[in-house]
Design a protein around this motif. Structure first.
Motif, mmCIF file in Angstrom:
data_model
loop_
_atom_site.group_PDB
_atom_site.id
_atom_site.type_symbol
_atom_site.label_atom_id
_atom_site.label_comp_id
_atom_site.label_asym_id
_atom_site.label_seq_id
_atom_site.Cartn_x
_atom_site.Cartn_y
_atom_site.Cartn_z
ATOM 1 N N VAL A 248 0.847 -1.198 0.000
ATOM 2 C CA VAL A 248 0.000 0.000 0.000
ATOM 3 C C VAL A 248 0.883 1.249 0.000
ATOM 4 N N VAL A 249 1.751 1.375 1.016
ATOM 5 C CA VAL A 249 2.680 2.518 1.041
ATOM 6 C C VAL A 249 3.771 2.341 -0.016
ATOM 7 N N ARG A 250 4.124 1.096 -0.304
ATOM 8 C CA ARG A 250 5.129 0.748 -1.313
ATOM 9 C C ARG A 250 6.517 1.286 -0.981
ATOM 10 N N ARG A 251 6.861 1.182 0.291
ATOM 11 C CA ARG A 251 8.199 1.554 0.747
ATOM 12 C C ARG A 251 8.710 0.461 1.683
ATOM 13 N N GLU A 252 8.840 -0.728 1.144
ATOM 14 C CA GLU A 252 9.301 -1.861 1.937
ATOM 15 C C GLU A 252 10.685 -1.603 2.515
ATOM 16 N N GLY A 304 -1.997 5.915 0.957
ATOM 17 C CA GLY A 304 -1.831 5.320 -0.364
ATOM 18 C C GLY A 304 -0.374 5.258 -0.759
ATOM 19 N N PRO A 305 -0.080 4.877 -1.989
ATOM 20 C CA PRO A 305 1.311 4.764 -2.456
ATOM 21 C C PRO A 305 2.086 6.063 -2.295
ATOM 22 N N GLY A 306 3.271 5.963 -1.721
ATOM 23 C CA GLY A 306 4.141 7.116 -1.581
ATOM 24 C C GLY A 306 3.862 8.004 -0.390
ATOM 25 N N ASP A 307 2.862 7.697 0.414
ATOM 26 C CA ASP A 307 2.539 8.537 1.575
ATOM 27 C C ASP A 307 3.481 8.212 2.739
ATOM 28 N N PRO A 369 -6.011 -15.488 7.007
ATOM 29 C CA PRO A 369 -6.992 -16.156 6.134
ATOM 30 C C PRO A 369 -8.014 -15.194 5.551
ATOM 31 N N LEU A 370 -8.397 -14.169 6.310
ATOM 32 C CA LEU A 370 -9.353 -13.188 5.798
ATOM 33 C C LEU A 370 -8.788 -12.447 4.598
ATOM 34 N N LEU A 371 -7.504 -12.113 4.659
ATOM 35 C CA LEU A 371 -6.863 -11.467 3.512
ATOM 36 C C LEU A 371 -6.948 -12.350 2.274
ATOM 37 N N GLY A 372 -6.675 -13.640 2.454
ATOM 38 C CA GLY A 372 -6.760 -14.561 1.320
ATOM 39 C C GLY A 372 -8.167 -14.655 0.767
ATOM 40 N N CYS A 373 -9.157 -14.704 1.660
ATOM 41 C CA CYS A 373 -10.558 -14.791 1.205
ATOM 42 C C CYS A 373 -10.986 -13.540 0.448
ATOM 43 N N LEU A 374 -10.419 -12.402 0.817
ATOM 44 C CA LEU A 374 -10.779 -11.141 0.166
ATOM 45 C C LEU A 374 -9.989 -10.893 -1.116
ATOM 46 N N GLY A 375 -9.076 -11.804 -1.457
ATOM 47 C CA GLY A 375 -8.381 -11.700 -2.731
ATOM 48 C C GLY A 375 -7.009 -11.077 -2.683
ATOM 49 N N TYR A 376 -6.459 -10.883 -1.473
ATOM 50 C CA TYR A 376 -5.105 -10.313 -1.384
ATOM 51 C C TYR A 376 -4.072 -11.431 -1.278
ATOM 52 N N ALA A 377 -2.959 -11.243 -1.961
ATOM 53 C CA ALA A 377 -1.784 -12.101 -1.824
ATOM 54 C C ALA A 377 -0.565 -11.192 -1.770
ATOM 55 N N PRO A 378 0.485 -11.558 -1.032
ATOM 56 C CA PRO A 378 1.678 -10.707 -0.961
ATOM 57 C C PRO A 378 2.194 -10.339 -2.342
ATOM 58 N N ALA A 384 -8.387 -3.948 -5.963
ATOM 59 C CA ALA A 384 -9.168 -4.829 -5.095
ATOM 60 C C ALA A 384 -8.304 -5.422 -3.984
ATOM 61 N N ALA A 385 -7.054 -5.771 -4.329
ATOM 62 C CA ALA A 385 -6.164 -6.376 -3.333
ATOM 63 C C ALA A 385 -5.765 -5.367 -2.259
ATOM 64 N N THR A 386 -5.399 -4.155 -2.661
ATOM 65 C CA THR A 386 -4.980 -3.161 -1.673
ATOM 66 C C THR A 386 -6.150 -2.682 -0.826
ATOM 67 N N GLU A 387 -7.342 -2.645 -1.411
ATOM 68 C CA GLU A 387 -8.525 -2.294 -0.618
ATOM 69 C C GLU A 387 -8.804 -3.356 0.438
ATOM 70 N N ALA A 388 -8.641 -4.626 0.060
ATOM 71 C CA ALA A 388 -8.826 -5.705 1.026
ATOM 72 C C ALA A 388 -7.789 -5.611 2.144
ATOM 73 N N LEU A 389 -6.543 -5.329 1.774
ATOM 74 C CA LEU A 389 -5.478 -5.206 2.764
ATOM 75 C C LEU A 389 -5.750 -4.035 3.702
#
Length: 420
Positions: A248-252, A304-307, A369-378, A384-389
């Protein structure tokens, strides 16, 4: 026996709290580094490592109330802590520096040693502080000192492996050596000459009857429920923050900095919560901390990204709220125990430790598991994935915090009824 007037109270508080540093230091490598070390360096399969960790954690959590019951019957708190520390030193030192050919038996055996030593030490350290505090304010200060040093211990344990060596196995082996040295030095400062704590009381009752009796105390059971709800609310973002930073932030690359800000602000904010508790009461101050957490989680929805700067500020504010979660619940428990003449602090802190460990397991078992059910994967960064996260990282804890705040408000009503 309480500290005499000859011993300055701040020094007494610091000596007690200092022991929280190596105890918190010991917890982090077990959960963060040991799985990777034994999977990569010892050559064990991930399935075997995961199974061993799961089984030892289950046994560890379930044994905590029993350890608390036993602790109320044998030796002093200081004596039990002193007996537990060598187990902790041997267990963690060996765990982080496995010999060539170490396999599953080595991992399982030392995990049992280190988790048992850790449980005995932490349960009795917590009960010791509750018994030594001669006033409500003193009990808060003792807890705050313990948790503040604990936060520094977490930061130290996280930083040392990378600072001491360029490879994981060498860094962890040296970290284990540093831990043993630090633990020995802290024990020499914290244990000799300190009050021993309340003398154990022998009672003709079974452990299960005693532990059920503790839970039958309505104010304690209600406070334990608040602690559980609030703990899950805090553990959910802890389980997902690295995913949030990466996708989401994209600053690992700044993950370590964000975590350092969080923990160091938590430690720096502890005196603020102690002062606020003195002015408005511990329950109200804790409600204030929950309100701050709710505001932080609501803001996280907008990240969001870059914040980077915004998220850094968010980490600082959530770290400040963490200080309330660390200092005030155990201080409220200590106040309750001070009004109970039967001396079951060990059993109460045994249940407290059980809930603490269960919170971490429940949070991971719920959030991932909830993240997986909502469609997010690392690594997934589509909308859709970042909204679920974001929903799991921020919205779920917000809801749980509101539930915890309502439960705390009800607990205050129960306490008011008990005191009438």
């Amino acid at each position: 026996m309480m500290p005499t007037a000859k011993a300055p109270v701040p020094l007494f508080v610091l000596r007690y709290g200092l022991l929280g540093l190596p105890l918190a230091f010991a917890a982090l490598p077990i959960y963060v580094h040991v799985p990777k070390l034994y999977a990569e360096q010892a050559g064990l399969s991930l399935a075997l490592v995961g199974t061993i960790l799961l089984l030892t954690r289950i046994v560890d959590a379930l044994s905590d109330p029993l350890i608390g019951w036993v602790s109320d019957r044998f030796l002093s708190r200081r004596g039990l802590v002193a007996l537990a520390l060598p187990l902790l030193a041997v267990g963690l030192g060996g765990l982080l520096a496995p010999p060539p050919g170490a396999g599953g038996l080595w991992l399982a055996g030392l995990l049992v040693v280190v988790t048992f030593g850790y449980s005995v030490a932490t349960i009795n350290h917590g009960a010791w502080g509750a018994e030594l505090g001669e006033s409500s304010d003193m009990r808060t200060r003792l807890v705050a000192a313990r948790e503040g040093f604990g936060l520094f211990g977490v930061v130290l344990a996280a930083a040392l492996p990378g600072l001491l060596a360029t490879t994981l196995d060498a860094g962890l082996a040296r970290t284990g050596g540093v831990f043993v040295a630090v633990l020995g030095l802290v024990a020499l400062v914290s244990l000799p000459g300190m009050p021993a704590g309340r003398r154990p009381v022998a009672r003709p009752e079974s452990p299960w009857a005693a532990l059920r009796g503790v839970l039958a105390d309505r104010p304690f059971a209600a406070l334990l429920g608040v602690f559980a709800l609030n703990g899950i609310a805090a553990a959910v973002p802890a389980s997902t923050v690295l995913f949030f930073v990466a996708d989401v932030v994209r600053r690992e690359d700044l993950s370590g900095l964000f975590l350092a800000i969080y923990f160091l602000t938590g430690a720096a904010g502890l005196p603020v919560w102690v002062s606020l508790a003195r002015r408005v009461g511990k329950a109200r101050a804790w409600l204030g901390g929950m309100g701050l957490s709710v505001a932080v989680f609501a803001w996280a929805v907008l990240i969001g990204p870059g914040d980077t700067l915004a998220f850094g500020i968010l980490c600082a504010l959530s770290g400040l709220a963490l200080g309330a979660d660390l200092a005030l619940p155990p201080a409220l428990l200590a106040d309750q125990l001070a009004r109970r003449p039967e001396g079951r602090a060990g059993a109460c802190f045994g249940w407290w430790a059980f809930v603490t460990k269960a919170n971490l397991a429940l949070a991971a078992g719920l959030a991932l598991p909830l993240l997986g059910c909502l469609g997010y994967a690392p690594g997934a960064r589509h909308a859709a994935a970042t909204e679920a996260l974001t929903a799991v990282y921020a919205v779920l804890p917000l809801v749980l915090k509101l539930m915890a705040a309502f439960a705390l408000w009800r607990w205050r009503r129960i306490m008011e009824g008990e005191m009438q």
